[in-house]
Design a protein around this motif. Structure first.
Motif, PDB file in Angstrom:
ATOM      1  N   ALA B 116       0.970  -1.222   0.403  1.00  0.00           N
ATOM      2  CA  ALA B 116      -0.393  -0.249  -0.106  1.00  0.00           C
ATOM      3  C   ALA B 116       0.873   1.187   0.198  1.00  0.00           C
ATOM      4  O   ALA B 116       0.669   2.463  -1.238  1.00  0.00           O
ATOM      5  CB  ALA B 116      -0.950   0.330   1.078  1.00  0.00           C
ATOM      6  N   ARG B 117       1.902   1.438   0.845  1.00  0.00           N
ATOM      7  CA  ARG B 117       2.967   2.296   0.776  1.00  0.00           C
ATOM      8  C   ARG B 117       3.659   2.435  -0.554  1.00  0.00           C
ATOM      9  O   ARG B 117       3.310   4.121  -1.365  1.00  0.00           O
ATOM     10  CB  ARG B 117       4.392   2.739   2.211  1.00  0.00           C
ATOM     11  CG  ARG B 117       3.277   2.592   3.544  1.00  0.00           C
ATOM     12  CD  ARG B 117       4.784   2.310   4.235  1.00  0.00           C
ATOM     13  NE  ARG B 117       4.487   2.319   5.801  1.00  0.00           N
ATOM     14  CZ  ARG B 117       3.897   2.643   6.512  1.00  0.00           C
ATOM     15  NH1 ARG B 117       3.190   3.677   5.515  1.00  0.00           N
ATOM     16  NH2 ARG B 117       3.543   2.318   7.260  1.00  0.00           N
ATOM     17  N   HIS B 120       0.947   4.564  -2.602  1.00  0.00           N
ATOM     18  CA  HIS B 120       0.462   5.983  -2.339  1.00  0.00           C
ATOM     19  C   HIS B 120       1.376   6.780  -2.820  1.00  0.00           C
ATOM     20  O   HIS B 120       2.485   6.740  -3.119  1.00  0.00           O
ATOM     21  CB  HIS B 120       1.055   4.944  -0.524  1.00  0.00           C
ATOM     22  CG  HIS B 120       0.453   6.561   0.076  1.00  0.00           C
ATOM     23  ND1 HIS B 120      -0.786   7.204  -0.210  1.00  0.00           N
ATOM     24  CD2 HIS B 120       1.283   7.593   0.828  1.00  0.00           C
ATOM     25  CE1 HIS B 120      -0.478   8.248   1.087  1.00  0.00           C
ATOM     26  NE2 HIS B 120       0.487   8.136   1.382  1.00  0.00           N
ATOM     27  N   ALA B 125      -6.814   8.144  -2.400  1.00  0.00           N
ATOM     28  CA  ALA B 125      -7.014   6.963  -2.788  1.00  0.00           C
ATOM     29  C   ALA B 125      -7.071   6.514  -3.444  1.00  0.00           C
ATOM     30  O   ALA B 125      -7.710   6.974  -4.655  1.00  0.00           O
ATOM     31  CB  ALA B 125      -7.690   5.993  -1.905  1.00  0.00           C
ATOM     32  N   GLY B 126      -5.241   6.295  -4.553  1.00  0.00           N
ATOM     33  CA  GLY B 126      -5.470   5.695  -5.917  1.00  0.00           C
ATOM     34  C   GLY B 126      -6.480   4.720  -6.072  1.00  0.00           C
ATOM     35  O   GLY B 126      -6.907   3.665  -5.512  1.00  0.00           O
ATOM     36  N   ASP B 127      -6.840   4.076  -7.964  1.00  0.00           N
ATOM     37  CA  ASP B 127      -7.251   2.938  -7.619  1.00  0.00           C
ATOM     38  C   ASP B 127      -7.096   1.649  -7.559  1.00  0.00           C
ATOM     39  O   ASP B 127      -7.709   0.612  -7.101  1.00  0.00           O
ATOM     40  CB  ASP B 127      -7.621   3.213  -9.703  1.00  0.00           C
ATOM     41  CG  ASP B 127      -9.047   3.887 -10.223  1.00  0.00           C
ATOM     42  OD1 ASP B 127     -10.076   4.283  -8.551  1.00  0.00           O
ATOM     43  OD2 ASP B 127      -8.748   4.778 -10.934  1.00  0.00           O
ATOM     44  N   LEU B 129      -5.107   1.356  -5.189  1.00  0.00           N
ATOM     45  CA  LEU B 129      -4.831   1.386  -3.399  1.00  0.00           C
ATOM     46  C   LEU B 129      -6.309   0.947  -3.365  1.00  0.00           C
ATOM     47  O   LEU B 129      -6.313   0.036  -2.902  1.00  0.00           O
ATOM     48  CB  LEU B 129      -4.338   2.672  -3.035  1.00  0.00           C
ATOM     49  CG  LEU B 129      -4.057   2.091  -1.779  1.00  0.00           C
ATOM     50  CD1 LEU B 129      -3.309   1.374  -0.763  1.00  0.00           C
ATOM     51  CD2 LEU B 129      -3.818   3.625  -0.854  1.00  0.00           C
ATOM     52  N   CYS B 130      -7.439   1.573  -3.275  1.00  0.00           N
ATOM     53  CA  CYS B 130      -8.628   1.018  -3.447  1.00  0.00           C
ATOM     54  C   CYS B 130      -9.084  -0.455  -3.453  1.00  0.00           C
ATOM     55  O   CYS B 130      -9.337  -1.768  -2.609  1.00  0.00           O
ATOM     56  CB  CYS B 130      -9.736   1.876  -4.194  1.00  0.00           C
ATOM     57  SG  CYS B 130      -9.694   3.408  -3.617  1.00  0.00           S
ATOM     58  N   ARG B 131      -8.321  -0.995  -4.724  1.00  0.00           N
ATOM     59  CA  ARG B 131      -8.823  -3.043  -5.056  1.00  0.00           C
ATOM     60  C   ARG B 131      -8.199  -3.468  -4.374  1.00  0.00           C
ATOM     61  O   ARG B 131      -8.000  -4.384  -3.463  1.00  0.00           O
ATOM     62  CB  ARG B 131      -8.020  -2.991  -6.587  1.00  0.00           C
ATOM     63  CG  ARG B 131      -8.734  -2.127  -7.790  1.00  0.00           C
ATOM     64  CD  ARG B 131      -9.114  -2.425  -8.713  1.00  0.00           C
ATOM     65  NE  ARG B 131      -7.902  -2.393  -9.607  1.00  0.00           N
ATOM     66  CZ  ARG B 131      -7.822  -1.155 -10.154  1.00  0.00           C
ATOM     67  NH1 ARG B 131      -8.601  -0.494 -10.298  1.00  0.00           N
ATOM     68  NH2 ARG B 131      -6.933  -0.559 -10.700  1.00  0.00           N
ATOM     69  N   ILE B 133      -7.126  -2.811  -0.890  1.00  0.00           N
ATOM     70  CA  ILE B 133      -7.843  -2.825   0.206  1.00  0.00           C
ATOM     71  C   ILE B 133      -8.691  -3.334   0.310  1.00  0.00           C
ATOM     72  O   ILE B 133      -9.598  -4.650   1.198  1.00  0.00           O
ATOM     73  CB  ILE B 133      -8.123  -1.080   0.651  1.00  0.00           C
ATOM     74  CG1 ILE B 133      -6.422  -0.695   1.191  1.00  0.00           C
ATOM     75  CG2 ILE B 133      -8.943  -1.442   1.929  1.00  0.00           C
ATOM     76  CD1 ILE B 133      -6.892   0.798   1.681  1.00  0.00           C
ATOM     77  N   VAL B 134      -9.860  -3.464  -0.879  1.00  0.00           N
ATOM     78  CA  VAL B 134     -10.810  -4.401  -1.206  1.00  0.00           C
ATOM     79  C   VAL B 134     -10.864  -5.581  -0.951  1.00  0.00           C
ATOM     80  O   VAL B 134     -11.779  -6.941  -0.032  1.00  0.00           O
ATOM     81  CB  VAL B 134     -11.531  -3.393  -2.396  1.00  0.00           C
ATOM     82  CG1 VAL B 134     -12.794  -4.605  -2.936  1.00  0.00           C
ATOM     83  CG2 VAL B 134     -12.474  -2.584  -2.035  1.00  0.00           C
TER      84      VAL B 134
END
Lengths: 170, 190
Positions: B116-117, B120, B125-127, B129-131, B133-134
């Motif tokens: 994630a870092r 980042h 939150a970029g796309d 990164l969102c994916r 986390i999801v």
């Protein structure tokens, strides 16, 4: 056939590790120690949450809530008895474990409700906790669509848990 | 903090329901009964939890995670296009996903944060990164060992009979989460 999966896995992991000249017994020992640390963290939650859930059950509140929620849950095909599990699952993993265990005890571990609870626990994650850990670590404020997408995945999990249990076990 | 509210609400709700329905004595009995049930449950699953925690650690050391990483390479590059050019990111992503699949929660989060870092950029939150986390909020676990331990402790002789249902449900949930993230990423510009 399925009886052999677990013993075979245990043997395979040990054999492969030994083949790579790893000290498999010591690694198992230290991993088991980590498990004990996990249990030390998990036990207080289990005690507190099972107290709360047993109280909730004894007071009659669970039946009341299930009656109240049953139109919504029945519409989605989810047993209304699992309402508390559905609500608490995205927030706390160990709390969900306690609530799920109480459901399995209460209705029977091989009952429809018990199995649905187990599948729900096995196929979803602690969404809010995970989201807050990641965004907290990065200091991100604008999380955009992460939470809606994650909650949609959870909802799918709950619906499919009820559906697959019904299809595969009745 | 959230759990403080929830716990208080649960106790408050049972008090209220017991008062209305006249279940006072049952409620009083439930307090020590529930606490004891917590200890019983903890003790009865502790053995399996410790054993599987050991097996998990051994799987990591024996190279199961690395082997799985190679299998996942194409999927990871598809979901996270940045990983094609960034090998550090790629290995962190693979490590995170593999640890999740093998049920090594303790190993999954640090690698996920590392990935994630690297993804980042600013406070939005970029796309990708969102994916990521999801993906981490959905369950990918192949063998839910703690769950099996609970089922065994409650007298279930076939704790793994739910696996097909768990895999089917988990895959649907992951697929819906990722698809929703892809679609929302198109609509929800920064």
């Amino acid at each position: 056939m399925t009886d052999y999966i677990v013993p075979l896995l245990l043997f395979l992991v040990c054999a492969v590790a030994l083949g790579k000249r790893e000290n498999s017994y010591d690694i198992l020992l230290s991993g088991a120690g980590d498990g004990l640390k996990l249990m030390v963290k998990l036990t207080p939650t289990l005690i507190l949450l099972l107290t709360a859930v047993t109280m909730l059950r004894a007071s009659g509140a669970v039946e009341l809530a299930a009656d109240f929620l049953s139109p919504v849950f029945s519409f989605f095909g989810i047993p209304p008895e699992t309402a508390l599990l559905v609500l608490i699952r995205p927030i706390s993993g160990s709390a969900a474990l306690a609530v799920g265990a109480e459901l399995m005890t209460r209705y029977g571990v091989d009952s429809q409700i018990g199995r649905t609870a187990a599948v729900m626990l096995g196929s979803t994650e602690t969404t809010f906790y995970t989201v807050s850990i990641y965004f907290g670590a990065l200091g991100i404020r604008r999380t955009r669509y992460t939470l809606p997408a994650a909650l949609l995945a959870d909802l799918t999990g709950f619906l499919m848990a009820a559906l697959t249990t019904r299809l595969l076990f009745s | 903090m959230v759990m403080s509210w929830i716990f208080t609400a649960l106790v408050g709700a049972s008090l209220l329901a017991a008062l209305t329905l006249g279940n006072g004595s049952a409620l009083a009995a439930a307090v020590p009964e529930g606490a004891a049930a917590g200890v019983t449950l903890a003790l009865s699953i502790a053995g399996s939890v410790c054993l599987w925690s050991g097996v998990g650690k051994l799987m990591e050391k024996a190279g199961f995670t690395k082997a799985l990483s190679r299998l996942l390479h194409p999927a990871v590059c598809f979901i996270f296009p940045e990983a094609k050019e960034d090998s550090v990111l790629e290995s962190a992503l693979c490590g995170n996903i593999c640890a999740n699949i093998l049920g090594l929660g303790n190993a999954a989060t640090p690698m996920g944060i590392r990935a994630a870092r690297r993804l980042h950029k600013n406070d939005t939150a970029g796309d990708s990164l969102c994916r990521l986390i999801v993906l981490n909020t959905a369950s990918l676990q192949l063998i839910p060992t703690n769950l099996a331990a609970i089922r065994v402790s409650l007298g279930c002789s076939t704790p793994f009979d739910i696996l097909p249902a768990v895999w089917l449900t988990g895959s649907c949930s992951v697929a819906v989460g990722l698809t929703a993230a892809f679609l929302l990423g198109r609509l929800w510009k920064t």
